[in-house]
Design a protein around this motif. Structure first.
Motif, short mmCIF file in Angstrom:
data_model
loop_
_atom_site.label_atom_id
_atom_site.label_comp_id
_atom_site.label_asym_id
_atom_site.label_seq_id
_atom_site.Cartn_x
_atom_site.Cartn_y
_atom_site.Cartn_z
N ILE A 197 0.86 -1.19 0.00
CA ILE A 197 0.00 0.00 0.00
C ILE A 197 0.90 1.25 0.00
N ILE A 198 0.50 2.25 -0.78
CA ILE A 198 1.27 3.50 -0.81
C ILE A 198 0.52 4.55 0.00
N LEU A 199 1.16 5.05 1.06
CA LEU A 199 0.58 6.13 1.85
C LEU A 199 1.33 7.41 1.49
N GLY A 200 0.61 8.45 1.11
CA GLY A 200 1.27 9.68 0.67
C GLY A 200 0.85 10.89 1.50
N HIS A 201 1.83 11.69 1.88
CA HIS A 201 1.51 12.93 2.60
C HIS A 201 1.09 14.00 1.60
N TYR A 202 0.29 14.96 2.08
CA TYR A 202 -0.19 16.06 1.24
C TYR A 202 0.95 16.92 0.66
N TYR A 203 2.17 16.78 1.15
CA TYR A 203 3.28 17.57 0.61
C TYR A 203 4.04 16.85 -0.51
N GLY B 17 -2.98 11.93 3.06
CA GLY B 17 -3.49 12.53 4.28
C GLY B 17 -2.44 13.31 5.03
N ASP B 18 -2.83 13.81 6.22
CA ASP B 18 -1.89 14.51 7.10
C ASP B 18 -1.17 13.48 7.96
N LYS C 265 -0.84 35.59 12.77
CA LYS C 265 -1.73 36.72 13.10
C LYS C 265 -2.58 37.15 11.88
N LEU C 266 -2.10 36.88 10.68
CA LEU C 266 -2.83 37.26 9.45
C LEU C 266 -3.93 36.26 9.10
N ALA C 267 -3.94 35.11 9.80
CA ALA C 267 -4.75 33.98 9.34
C ALA C 267 -6.24 34.11 9.61
N ASP C 268 -7.03 33.59 8.64
CA ASP C 268 -8.45 33.36 8.88
C ASP C 268 -8.63 31.97 9.46
N CYS C 269 -7.71 31.08 9.14
CA CYS C 269 -7.76 29.73 9.68
C CYS C 269 -6.34 29.24 9.94
N ILE C 270 -6.11 28.72 11.15
CA ILE C 270 -4.82 28.11 11.49
C ILE C 270 -5.10 26.63 11.67
N GLY C 271 -4.39 25.78 10.95
CA GLY C 271 -4.68 24.36 11.10
C GLY C 271 -3.66 23.47 10.42
N SER C 272 -3.78 22.19 10.71
CA SER C 272 -2.95 21.17 10.06
C SER C 272 -3.31 21.14 8.58
N THR C 273 -2.57 20.38 7.80
CA THR C 273 -2.90 20.28 6.37
C THR C 273 -4.35 19.82 6.21
N ILE D 27 -5.31 32.13 0.18
CA ILE D 27 -3.84 32.25 0.18
C ILE D 27 -3.35 31.20 1.18
N VAL D 28 -2.48 30.31 0.71
CA VAL D 28 -2.16 29.13 1.51
C VAL D 28 -0.71 29.17 2.02
N ALA D 29 -0.54 29.34 3.33
CA ALA D 29 0.81 29.41 3.91
C ALA D 29 1.17 28.07 4.56
N THR D 30 1.48 27.13 3.70
CA THR D 30 2.09 25.86 4.11
C THR D 30 2.74 25.29 2.87
N GLU D 31 3.38 24.14 2.97
CA GLU D 31 4.05 23.55 1.81
C GLU D 31 3.05 23.44 0.65
N SER D 32 3.49 23.80 -0.55
CA SER D 32 2.53 23.98 -1.64
C SER D 32 1.94 22.67 -2.18
N GLY D 33 2.47 21.51 -1.75
CA GLY D 33 1.90 20.23 -2.19
C GLY D 33 0.42 20.10 -1.84
N ILE D 34 0.00 20.73 -0.75
CA ILE D 34 -1.40 20.65 -0.30
C ILE D 34 -2.36 21.23 -1.36
N LEU D 35 -1.84 22.10 -2.23
CA LEU D 35 -2.72 22.70 -3.25
C LEU D 35 -3.29 21.65 -4.21
#
Ligand code: 13P
Ligand code: SF4
Length: 330
Positions: free
Chosen positions: A36-42, A55-56, A223-231, A247-255
């Motif tokens: 089975i291949i498990l892949g992270h969102y990044y 998944g996260d 402080k700029l965030a509307d939502c702070i959370g895990s991937t 506007i997404v401030a985390t590793e861009s793989g989640i896009l």
């Protein structure tokens, strides 16, 4: 036979026939070997596309704990492979490139962390999953960014707690729980690099955009965030929101998964400071490629190993986290 240079390099080095349909070959090898291949969102888009599950960090651990596959291929970073191996000691856990480390995990050397823990014997030790197995072995309970608040709040308000290694996540959890946990001074080089100025600049172009921020980012960005959370948390917010731009401030793989789940919405990666790049990628995560994944399955190498005496201790705080998360169905 594993060639000597594979061992030195940490991945299988072999010229892959360019005419091969790698996605088809990978699917065939998985079927033959019950893998089975498990892949992270990044991970890269092409790896996320063929992974059996994406998944996260929490979801990957939960999947590893319940799979009946004989082989788990962890398309993520080394600590994720270690967590899967600790949970499934009898299974073969593979990772396409053994060099896929984590700067946050590296900011917390096991011996120094053990000394820190020893110096505070009256403290409960909570560690982020982004740590080596040896750090988990001196931990009471592991957390991910999805369940950190809930795990911390499962302890009485006056519990003395050490939280490591991420100072940004620790400060954020302190701020939302009213705790005063003692923090290890570690950080992720990818999340520390987001530029406030560039995010504000993008927000001027998309004034109605929601700003999504991973808690590993600095407090000034949060402080700029509307939502702070895990991937997974940021993805869930984007799906539920009636906004159009994000506007997404985390590793861009989640896009990849955000665009997949919400094709009608517009996701803009937040750029890092001091760089001409428009998005922020984790070089460790991106070491895994489709070719390496194919060769890993073909040769069943490199394998993730955890010393049994470490695994025996590290499994307890991981299982504790899974139990607390299961109660809340996270
Ligand atoms: P998530 O658990 O939010 O997926 O985070 C993993 C990680 O490595 C963040 O940098
Ligand atoms: Fe580690 Fe940061 Fe990469 Fe996540 S993004 S795996 S915390 S280096």
């Amino acid at each position: 036979m594993i060639k000597e240079n594979w061992l030195k390099k940490g991945y299988v080095e072999e010229t892959v026939d360019k005419t091969l349909d790698l996605k088809k070959e990978i699917a065939q090898l998985c079927k033959e070997k019950n893998a089975i291949i498990l892949g992270h969102y990044y991970q890269s888009d092409e790896i996320q596309e063929i992974a059996h599950f994406i998944g996260d960090s929490l979801a990957l651990a939960q999947w590893a704990a319940k799979t009946d596959a004989d082989i788990i291929v962890m398309c993520g970073v080394h600590f994720m492979g270690e967590t899967a191996k600790i949970l499934c000691p009898k299974k073969k856990v593979l990772i396409p490139d053994l060099n896929a480390g984590c700067s946050l995990a590296d900011s917390c050397p096991a011996e120094e962390f053990a000394e820190f823990v020893k110096a505070h014997p009256d403290h409960t030790v909570i560690s982020y999953v982004n740590t080596s197995a040896a750090v988990k072995a001196v931990t009471d309970v592991v957390v991910t960014s999805t369940n950190a608040k809930q795990v911390v709040e499962s302890f009485p308000k006056d519990e003395k707690i050490i939280f490591g290694p991420d100072r940004n996540l620790g400060n954020y959890i302190n701020s939302i729980t009213g705790r005063d946990m003692l923090l290890w001074d570690g950080a992720c080089h990818v999340h520390e690099k987001f530029s406030i100025e560039k995010i504000i600049e993008i927000k001027k172009q998309y004034p109605n955009a929601a700003i999504l921020v991973h808690p590993e980012c600095k407090g000034t960005v949060a402080k700029l965030a509307d939502c702070i959370g895990s991937t997974a948390g940021l993805l869930k917010y984007a799906i539920a929101s009636d906004k159009k731009d994000f506007i997404v401030a985390t590793e861009s793989g989640i896009l990849y998964e955000m665009r997949n789940k919400c094709p009608e919405k517009n996701f803009i990666p937040a750029p890092p400071e001091d760089s001409g790049c428009a998005c922020n990628e984790c070089g460790f995560m991106r070491l895994n490629t489709l070719e390496k994944l194919y060769l890993t399955l073909k040769y069943e190498w490199p394998e993730v190993a955890v010393a049994p005496e470490i695994a025996e201790k590290a499994i307890k705080p991981i299982q504790k986290m899974l139990e607390i998360s299961a109660k809340a169905r996270l």
